[in-house]
Design a protein around this motif. Sequence first.
Motif, PDB file in Angstrom:
ATOM      1  N   PRO A 138       0.804  -1.233   0.000  1.00 54.03           N
ATOM      2  CA  PRO A 138       0.000   0.000   0.000  1.00 54.03           C
ATOM      3  C   PRO A 138       0.830   1.272   0.000  1.00 54.03           C
ATOM      4  N   SER A 139       1.951   1.267   0.702  1.00 53.04           N
ATOM      5  CA  SER A 139       2.748   2.491   0.794  1.00 53.04           C
ATOM      6  C   SER A 139       3.492   2.820  -0.491  1.00 53.04           C
ATOM      7  N   ASN A 140       3.506   1.897  -1.452  1.00 51.58           N
ATOM      8  CA  ASN A 140       4.172   2.154  -2.726  1.00 51.58           C
ATOM      9  C   ASN A 140       3.189   2.353  -3.873  1.00 51.58           C
ATOM     10  N   SER A 141       1.904   2.364  -3.577  1.00 54.06           N
ATOM     11  CA  SER A 141       0.908   2.495  -4.632  1.00 54.06           C
ATOM     12  C   SER A 141       0.808   3.945  -5.098  1.00 54.06           C
ATOM     13  N   ALA A 142       0.263   4.115  -6.303  1.00 54.59           N
ATOM     14  CA  ALA A 142       0.084   5.465  -6.850  1.00 54.59           C
ATOM     15  C   ALA A 142      -0.873   6.274  -5.982  1.00 54.59           C
ATOM     16  N   TYR A 143      -1.879   5.624  -5.413  1.00 56.53           N
ATOM     17  CA  TYR A 143      -2.841   6.335  -4.570  1.00 56.53           C
ATOM     18  C   TYR A 143      -2.151   6.909  -3.337  1.00 56.53           C
ATOM     19  N   PHE A 144      -1.332   6.102  -2.685  1.00 54.25           N
ATOM     20  CA  PHE A 144      -0.637   6.548  -1.479  1.00 54.25           C
ATOM     21  C   PHE A 144       0.295   7.721  -1.802  1.00 54.25           C
ATOM     22  N   ILE A 145       0.997   7.631  -2.914  1.00 52.78           N
ATOM     23  CA  ILE A 145       1.906   8.705  -3.309  1.00 52.78           C
ATOM     24  C   ILE A 145       1.132   9.986  -3.615  1.00 52.78           C
ATOM     25  N   LEU A 146      -0.038   9.853  -4.259  1.00 51.86           N
ATOM     26  CA  LEU A 146      -0.842  11.036  -4.571  1.00 51.86           C
ATOM     27  C   LEU A 146      -1.366  11.703  -3.307  1.00 51.86           C
ATOM     28  N   VAL A 147      -1.784  10.897  -2.325  1.00 52.21           N
ATOM     29  CA  VAL A 147      -2.236  11.470  -1.051  1.00 52.21           C
ATOM     30  C   VAL A 147      -1.115  12.283  -0.425  1.00 52.21           C
ATOM     31  N   ASP A 148       0.071  11.710  -0.399  1.00 50.86           N
ATOM     32  CA  ASP A 148       1.222  12.422   0.171  1.00 50.86           C
ATOM     33  C   ASP A 148       1.520  13.702  -0.615  1.00 50.86           C
ATOM     34  N   THR A 149       1.404  13.640  -1.936  1.00 53.52           N
ATOM     35  CA  THR A 149       1.672  14.816  -2.775  1.00 53.52           C
ATOM     36  C   THR A 149       0.652  15.916  -2.524  1.00 53.52           C
ATOM     37  N   TYR A 150      -0.635  15.551  -2.461  1.00 51.01           N
ATOM     38  CA  TYR A 150      -1.676  16.553  -2.219  1.00 51.01           C
ATOM     39  C   TYR A 150      -1.523  17.197  -0.845  1.00 51.01           C
ATOM     40  N   LEU A 151      -1.163  16.391   0.162  1.00 55.21           N
ATOM     41  CA  LEU A 151      -0.984  16.946   1.506  1.00 55.21           C
ATOM     42  C   LEU A 151       0.177  17.941   1.530  1.00 55.21           C
ATOM     43  N   LYS A 152       1.274  17.593   0.882  1.00 52.25           N
ATOM     44  CA  LYS A 152       2.430  18.491   0.876  1.00 52.25           C
ATOM     45  C   LYS A 152       2.144  19.763   0.082  1.00 52.25           C
ATOM     46  N   CYS A 153       1.284  19.655  -0.936  1.00 51.01           N
ATOM     47  CA  CYS A 153       0.988  20.823  -1.758  1.00 51.01           C
ATOM     48  C   CYS A 153       0.012  21.772  -1.074  1.00 51.01           C
ATOM     49  N   PHE A 154      -1.085  21.224  -0.540  1.00 45.47           N
ATOM     50  CA  PHE A 154      -2.150  22.065   0.006  1.00 45.47           C
ATOM     51  C   PHE A 154      -2.014  22.323   1.503  1.00 45.47           C
ATOM     52  N   LEU A 155      -1.199  21.521   2.186  1.00 41.37           N
ATOM     53  CA  LEU A 155      -0.915  21.744   3.605  1.00 41.37           C
ATOM     54  C   LEU A 155       0.597  21.800   3.772  1.00 41.37           C
ATOM     55  N   PRO A 156       1.234  22.817   3.237  1.00 40.95           N
ATOM     56  CA  PRO A 156       2.703  22.854   3.233  1.00 40.95           C
ATOM     57  C   PRO A 156       3.268  23.155   4.605  1.00 40.95           C
ATOM     58  N   THR A 157       4.371  22.479   4.930  1.00 41.95           N
ATOM     59  CA  THR A 157       5.061  22.766   6.192  1.00 41.95           C
ATOM     60  C   THR A 157       6.021  23.935   6.044  1.00 41.95           C
ATOM     61  N   GLU A 158       6.366  24.284   4.829  1.00 42.62           N
ATOM     62  CA  GLU A 158       7.238  25.430   4.576  1.00 42.62           C
ATOM     63  C   GLU A 158       6.615  26.296   3.492  1.00 42.62           C
ATOM     64  N   GLY A 159       6.636  27.589   3.696  1.00 50.00           N
ATOM     65  CA  GLY A 159       6.082  28.501   2.716  1.00 50.00           C
ATOM     66  C   GLY A 159       4.560  28.509   2.748  1.00 50.00           C
ATOM     67  N   SER A 160       3.973  28.947   1.654  1.00 47.76           N
ATOM     68  CA  SER A 160       2.524  29.048   1.559  1.00 47.76           C
ATOM     69  C   SER A 160       2.020  28.141   0.453  1.00 47.76           C
ATOM     70  N   VAL A 161       0.696  28.031   0.348  1.00 50.84           N
ATOM     71  CA  VAL A 161       0.081  27.207  -0.684  1.00 50.84           C
ATOM     72  C   VAL A 161       0.367  27.841  -2.044  1.00 50.84           C
TER      73      VAL A 161
END
Length: 789
Positions: free
Chosen positions: A141-164
């Motif tokens: 599961p952690s290597n699936s495209a779905y899991f990677i997309l979830v991680d990508t969307y979280l980093k994009c829309f909930l950024p820990t550095e900078g703004s959206v």
Amino acid sequence: FSLKELHGIFPWLVESIFGSLDGIIIGWNLRCLQGRTNPTEYSVALDFLDPSGPMMKLVYKLQAEEYRYDFPVLYLPGPVKASIQEQVLPECSLYHNKVQFPSSGGLGLNLALNPFEYYMFYFAISLITQKNSPVTHHVSPSNSAYFILVDTYLKCFLPTEGSVLPPPSSNPRGAIPSPTPRSPAVPFTSYGMHHTSLLKRHIAHQPSVNADPASQEIWRSETLLQIFVEMWLHHYSLEMYQKMQSPHVKLEVLHYRLSISSKHHGSPAQSSYQALHAYQDSFKPTEEHVLVVRLLVKHLHAFSNSLKPEPLSPSAHSHTASPLEEFKRVVIPRFVQEKLYIFLQHCFGHWPLDASFRAVLEMWLSYLQPWRYAPEKPPQSAEPLPRSVSEKWAAFVQENLLMYTKLFVGFLNRALRTDLVSPKNALMVFRVAKVFAQPNLAEMILKGEQLFLEPELVIPHRQHRLFMTPTLGGSFFSSWPPTITDASFKVKSHVYSLEGQDFQYKQMFGTEVRNLVLKLAQLICQAQQTAKSISDHSAETMASQSFFSWFRFTPSEINGSYTGNDLDEIGQDSIKKTDEYLEKALEYLCQIFKLNEAQLTQMMMKCGTAQDENGKKQLPDCVESEDGLVLTPLGRYQIINGLRRFEVQYQGDTELQPIRSYENATLVRLLFRLSSALNERFADQMDMLCSREDFVGRLCRYHLTNPHLIQKIRYSPMVKDRTSQNWGPRISLRFLASYRTLISLLMIYFIASWFYIGPVGCTFIILIGYFLYALIMTFFSEGWKPHEH
């Protein structure tokens, strides 16, 4: 394509990618798409669905024109669906002003969603609706495209550095406007304390909407998080739905939080659940679902911990804090805490008692340790000493007290029902004990419990501070000076808002839970002894497996006893790991609950490690009754957890026992008929010979009776009458049907042929040798009693 044509194909395109809501259309099956097995499709899917990819560009293009798409309420999570069908608007602002009655000839209620919401709804809910899709190979599961997309969307829309990042758009105005409020299409009864949008509150203090681009785009972050939480966490049982979603319960909590006098809620109105009987949310989260939620939890901790330090001037906050910074302050307590708590409770109560619970456990432990995802890194030292939990996390621990205490009790109840000899189960106990044994954490939890149990004092000047709680837009880091009373009120508010005002709190460091910990410690000791006995048994078995032992006969082969255990297959390395995990877990539990050496010594003495006179492990706890041995509840518990067992043996007629794998079935049947004919023909003569008191009688009894059947030893609960059965002297030729016997005889004949001894002579020598052996055994054997008629 024109914009109108894109608007028409957008729903079809989304369904083609994520699958249909009823699960019939699988779509791209992102959950099973991995780069290792399908590298081309994997990279194409990630590029196409990337936050800056073609699909999101289409979403933003349609968003600029304010198109709306219908999403059926029927496929929403069970609690939300039941609430909307009851015409009670859920608390989450995601559903506000979006529910619409069906048009003429329509089949049900729909949500009118903008393109971004529609896309994310389908993306999030595909994790639930597509869980039964066919899988042709092992999927991580952690290597699936779905899991990677979830991680990508979280980093994009909930950024820990900078703004959206602003969306790529062809809009000449340069930005995509946030959704405009719409008038409700259905008269709904709202309840509870509604969460107003962070964006709307922030814009109210801004001189111009266009002055801060982040204020226009914060709605994507809030919408994304709300959709993920609603689709993945808003699932629980009917009882929990009635408890958490009832407007009357919510009003009672509101009354408590506002310190309203008892006359307003002394006689609450009768609950009305006309359609609750139709709520059947038999939700069973998968391991993949839990792993995705854990990813969300870990990212939210990192997102929240990236909050900039509080300005020194108290008046500077309302003018300088950006919407994203304000969002970081309240993201966990407002959007996640309640639903994650209920989701974890559901998992703790319904997840199977097997090793797959590890996924739920790690998700829970990730939430309990926000300091692991803080920006500052612990100093590297040569000694891996546990880092003390900083005092700055005391507020988090207190405001999440039930996450630590009630769920810990839930884990104790699960651990007491699992087989701790299994390395995977032992590892889970070790992980929980290790986390709770972190320096200063137990003291913080104890302090939180003391604050909750502190007598409640109604202070008038405190009431206006309630409007500064995060639920109504306030900040956790308010400028009010911290006091014990305010901390106590926050803890009480947290507990009662999650469990109700009539909740009977069970102290984690109280007597009842301490007794459960002692039971677990005793179970750990028993599991260690069981693992040791299995290890010793395996070592003995390996030592006895030699070439000549293959031809040796033992009584267990005759009566069919089995002294092995299913855990023999786990191996010596796994047994060693189990012992290490359990030893460390016991050490951590002693640190957490201050167990002393005397208690441990007493506990070890109570463990079922004593051995009987034969050096074997004691039988399970039983009581003697008219029908023989009867298991007590403790005995059943010992058997279920593999702590003790009965030596299972065949205690019937040895001639009628099932044919073994090491026997020839045809020979067994033929020799049984021959033995039966001989016993029937010479029964009286054999009986007379065995009843003699001289040497001839002893010799006949040695050959024609089975002393093992005379011994009245019961290895398992059974009726007493069965143990008293006694078969007369008889001839048994069944041993000749054993493959071992046949091969041994063939080898003896083969070796005799080297010395030029024929088959007849060899047979005579074998009979003479056995006769001499029988004479010697008759002389030296004692304790054989005459056969009883």
